[in-house]
Design a protein around this motif. Structure first.
Motif, PDB file in Angstrom:
ATOM      1  N   ALA A   8       0.852  -1.190   0.000  1.00 27.06           N
ATOM      2  CA  ALA A   8       0.000   0.000   0.000  1.00 27.06           C
ATOM      3  C   ALA A   8       0.886   1.236   0.000  1.00 27.06           C
ATOM      4  O   ALA A   8       1.822   1.335   0.804  1.00 27.06           O
ATOM      5  CB  ALA A   8      -0.911   0.012   1.226  1.00 27.06           C
ATOM      6  N   PHE A  46       0.392   5.403   0.140  1.00 22.45           N
ATOM      7  CA  PHE A  46      -0.597   6.431   0.449  1.00 22.45           C
ATOM      8  C   PHE A  46      -0.276   7.705  -0.324  1.00 22.45           C
ATOM      9  O   PHE A  46       0.872   8.151  -0.360  1.00 22.45           O
ATOM     10  CB  PHE A  46      -0.623   6.692   1.953  1.00 22.45           C
ATOM     11  CG  PHE A  46      -0.925   5.458   2.755  1.00 22.45           C
ATOM     12  CD1 PHE A  46      -2.223   5.152   3.123  1.00 22.45           C
ATOM     13  CD2 PHE A  46       0.094   4.579   3.107  1.00 22.45           C
ATOM     14  CE1 PHE A  46      -2.510   3.997   3.839  1.00 22.45           C
ATOM     15  CE2 PHE A  46      -0.171   3.418   3.825  1.00 22.45           C
ATOM     16  CZ  PHE A  46      -1.477   3.123   4.189  1.00 22.45           C
ATOM     17  N   THR A  84      -0.912  -0.928  -4.570  1.00 18.24           N
ATOM     18  CA  THR A  84      -2.247  -0.332  -4.481  1.00 18.24           C
ATOM     19  C   THR A  84      -2.161   1.080  -3.910  1.00 18.24           C
ATOM     20  O   THR A  84      -1.648   1.266  -2.794  1.00 18.24           O
ATOM     21  CB  THR A  84      -3.164  -1.167  -3.580  1.00 18.24           C
ATOM     22  OG1 THR A  84      -3.269  -2.489  -4.121  1.00 18.24           O
ATOM     23  CG2 THR A  84      -4.555  -0.555  -3.479  1.00 18.24           C
ATOM     24  N   VAL A 110      -3.542   4.046  -1.882  1.00 25.50           N
ATOM     25  CA  VAL A 110      -4.553   4.300  -0.851  1.00 25.50           C
ATOM     26  C   VAL A 110      -4.679   5.809  -0.760  1.00 25.50           C
ATOM     27  O   VAL A 110      -3.727   6.498  -0.375  1.00 25.50           O
ATOM     28  CB  VAL A 110      -4.167   3.689   0.505  1.00 25.50           C
ATOM     29  CG1 VAL A 110      -5.225   4.028   1.553  1.00 25.50           C
ATOM     30  CG2 VAL A 110      -3.996   2.184   0.384  1.00 25.50           C
ATOM     31  N   ARG A 113      -5.987   6.673   7.460  1.00 27.76           N
ATOM     32  CA  ARG A 113      -5.957   5.711   6.345  1.00 27.76           C
ATOM     33  C   ARG A 113      -4.900   4.637   6.588  1.00 27.76           C
ATOM     34  O   ARG A 113      -5.094   3.477   6.231  1.00 27.76           O
ATOM     35  CB  ARG A 113      -5.687   6.438   5.035  1.00 27.76           C
ATOM     36  CG  ARG A 113      -6.661   7.566   4.708  1.00 27.76           C
ATOM     37  CD  ARG A 113      -7.988   7.089   4.204  1.00 27.76           C
ATOM     38  NE  ARG A 113      -8.915   8.230   4.055  1.00 27.76           N
ATOM     39  CZ  ARG A 113     -10.133   8.152   3.546  1.00 27.76           C
ATOM     40  NH1 ARG A 113     -10.596   6.988   3.102  1.00 27.76           N
ATOM     41  NH2 ARG A 113     -10.916   9.217   3.466  1.00 27.76           N
ATOM     42  N   THR A 121      -5.758   0.672   6.990  1.00 28.21           N
ATOM     43  CA  THR A 121      -5.108  -0.319   6.133  1.00 28.21           C
ATOM     44  C   THR A 121      -4.465  -1.416   6.971  1.00 28.21           C
ATOM     45  O   THR A 121      -4.546  -2.605   6.631  1.00 28.21           O
ATOM     46  CB  THR A 121      -4.055   0.366   5.242  1.00 28.21           C
ATOM     47  OG1 THR A 121      -4.694   1.364   4.437  1.00 28.21           O
ATOM     48  CG2 THR A 121      -3.354  -0.640   4.334  1.00 28.21           C
ATOM     49  N   ASP A 151      -7.221  -3.631   8.323  1.00 30.90           N
ATOM     50  CA  ASP A 151      -7.805  -4.470   7.272  1.00 30.90           C
ATOM     51  C   ASP A 151      -6.930  -5.682   6.986  1.00 30.90           C
ATOM     52  O   ASP A 151      -7.435  -6.777   6.707  1.00 30.90           O
ATOM     53  CB  ASP A 151      -8.001  -3.638   6.007  1.00 30.90           C
ATOM     54  CG  ASP A 151      -8.738  -4.379   4.917  1.00 30.90           C
ATOM     55  OD1 ASP A 151      -9.842  -4.889   5.185  1.00 30.90           O
ATOM     56  OD2 ASP A 151      -8.205  -4.460   3.785  1.00 30.90           O
ATOM     57  N   LYS A 155      -5.024  -6.564   4.492  1.00 34.35           N
ATOM     58  CA  LYS A 155      -4.891  -7.104   3.135  1.00 34.35           C
ATOM     59  C   LYS A 155      -3.659  -6.573   2.402  1.00 34.35           C
ATOM     60  O   LYS A 155      -3.163  -7.214   1.470  1.00 34.35           O
ATOM     61  CB  LYS A 155      -6.151  -6.793   2.327  1.00 34.35           C
ATOM     62  CG  LYS A 155      -7.398  -7.481   2.857  1.00 34.35           C
ATOM     63  CD  LYS A 155      -8.626  -7.088   2.043  1.00 34.35           C
ATOM     64  CE  LYS A 155      -9.879  -7.741   2.602  1.00 34.35           C
ATOM     65  NZ  LYS A 155     -11.109  -7.316   1.863  1.00 34.35           N
ATOM     66  N   LEU A 156      -3.210  -5.399   2.792  1.00 27.83           N
ATOM     67  CA  LEU A 156      -2.064  -4.773   2.139  1.00 27.83           C
ATOM     68  C   LEU A 156      -0.990  -4.445   3.173  1.00 27.83           C
ATOM     69  O   LEU A 156      -1.293  -4.268   4.351  1.00 27.83           O
ATOM     70  CB  LEU A 156      -2.491  -3.482   1.426  1.00 27.83           C
ATOM     71  CG  LEU A 156      -3.520  -3.609   0.303  1.00 27.83           C
ATOM     72  CD1 LEU A 156      -4.005  -2.218  -0.114  1.00 27.83           C
ATOM     73  CD2 LEU A 156      -2.925  -4.343  -0.896  1.00 27.83           C
ATOM     74  N   PRO A 210       1.472  -1.674   4.343  1.00 27.57           N
ATOM     75  CA  PRO A 210       1.833  -0.259   4.182  1.00 27.57           C
ATOM     76  C   PRO A 210       3.334  -0.101   3.958  1.00 27.57           C
ATOM     77  O   PRO A 210       4.135  -0.604   4.741  1.00 27.57           O
ATOM     78  CB  PRO A 210       1.395   0.377   5.507  1.00 27.57           C
ATOM     79  CG  PRO A 210       0.354  -0.557   6.050  1.00 27.57           C
ATOM     80  CD  PRO A 210       0.821  -1.925   5.641  1.00 27.57           C
TER      81      PRO A 210
END
Length: 358
Positions: A76, A78, A97, A99, A118, A122, A125, A127-128, A130
């Protein structure tokens, strides 16, 4: 009246620029010629970093930064949603990805408070992973790096400064291009420091990053261009563009003074009618654009057009609203400040050679 008067700038610098170009034509080293190395040295000195590595354009500069930082699928990164597409594009191009983060309503730059929210979301969550933050120096004003740096360090994230619009800006005497782990800029003609085509540069104090950048920009070269030790790209600044930029960089401090005088003039004339851009204490803007907020933007722009004054919109569509990122699942209302800005901002002419008040 021109929105950005490149012709006036050229006429002012014509003799010097023409001489520089003729020198390149005479020696014939059109790719990575001596002017490229001279420019890199001058850029590093101006910004206040150990290394400046030029490349073909500002998007490549960001891509090179992503490559050096090892950004990949599952990561991720940002970045602001209120920005030009390239900011998020380079993240996706590496398989990672983006964000998105909302804007600060006072400066239009990435909001540190929303950024941390954010990041936390993340992490929760799961899934990713950072990995990094790309902060953009929007419209010439450096982002809030004192706060963003603290957040990046707190969550062990790399920080990339996109200084394409902010080149020449400062925070407490520290120049744009020197913040974070790595910084980038663009020399697109409309930028505060622009060439006569495409061009870009990457800035860092990290010796290892600098060597990687030099390799990646020439097909991942090792000891020479036929010894390829990694997968890279072809992203070199043309020598003629470097020659042009050397003369423009020499004149740049004077142009910045003129840009700031124009901004003060605008403020005096327009602050009673619009929400005008404000520069926080300790900051200096390079005024890539002079951007206003108006409730009835279309009518205001039409009025200026009738007076022969050009205007532009930067930016009318946020990143989370772009078709290319629809699969990320964002919806209208997720970024209220940025969405409001996209519907209400417009920019007036801004360059170093304006002679007429609005």
């Amino acid at each position: 009246m021109q929105f950005i008067d490149l012709a006036a700038q050229y006429q002012h610098l014509k003799t010097k620029i023409d001489k520089r170009i003729q020198t390149v034509l005479d020696h014939g080293h059109y790719i990575m010629g001596p002017e490229v190395q001279e420019l890199e040295s001058e850029l590093a000195s101006y910004v206040g970093v150990k290394h400046a590595i030029t490349c073909a354009n500002g998007t490549d500069a960001l891509t090179l930064a992503m490559m050096v930082l090892g950004i990949k699928e599952g990561d991720a990164v940002f970045c602001p949603t209120f920005t030009f597409f390239a900011t998020a594009e380079v993240i996706a191009f590496e398989g990672a990805t983006p964000v998105f983060v909302d804007s600060d309503k006072a400066t239009f730059n990435i909001c540190p408070v929303d950024l941390e929210k954010r990041i936390q979301a993340t992490i929760a969550d799961g899934k990713l992973i950072p990995k990094a933050v790309i902060a953009v120096d929007l419209f010439g004003l450096p982002a809030n790096y004192p706060e963003i740096q603290k957040i990046a360090e707190k969550y062990n994230l790399k920080l990339v400064e996109d200084a394409a619009q902010g080149f020449g800006g400062e925070i407490d005497g520290k120049r744009a291009g020197s913040f974070g782990d790595i910084a980038t800029t663009s020399f697109f003609p409309a930028k505060p420091l622009g060439c006569y085509g495409d061009g870009g540069a990457v800035f860092t104090n990290n010796d290892e990053y600098a060597e990687l950048l030099k390799s990646y920009r020439v097909h991942g070269k090792g000891k020479d261009k036929y010894d390829n030790v990694r997968i890279g790209m072809n992203s070199r600044l043309d020598t003629i563009q470097a020659a042009i930029l050397l003369e423009k960089l020499a004149e740049f401090p004077t142009e910045l003074i003129n840009r700031n005088k124009t901004a003060l003039d605008y403020e005096a004339q327009l602050s009673s009618k619009y929400k005008t851009p404000q520069v926080p204490a300790g900051y200096v803007s390079s005024w890539a654009q002079y951007t206003l907020i108006a409730d009835n933007r279309d009518a205001e722009m039409a009025s200026y057009k009738e007076q022969g004054i050009p205007t532009m919109i930067y930016y009318g569509t946020c990143m989370h609203e772009q078709t290319a990122f629809k699969e990320l699942g964002y919806k209208v209302g997720d970024f209220p400040i940025a969405e409001k800005l996209a519907k209400s901002v417009f920019s007036l002419p801004m360059h170093g050679y304006i002679k007429t008040s609005i």
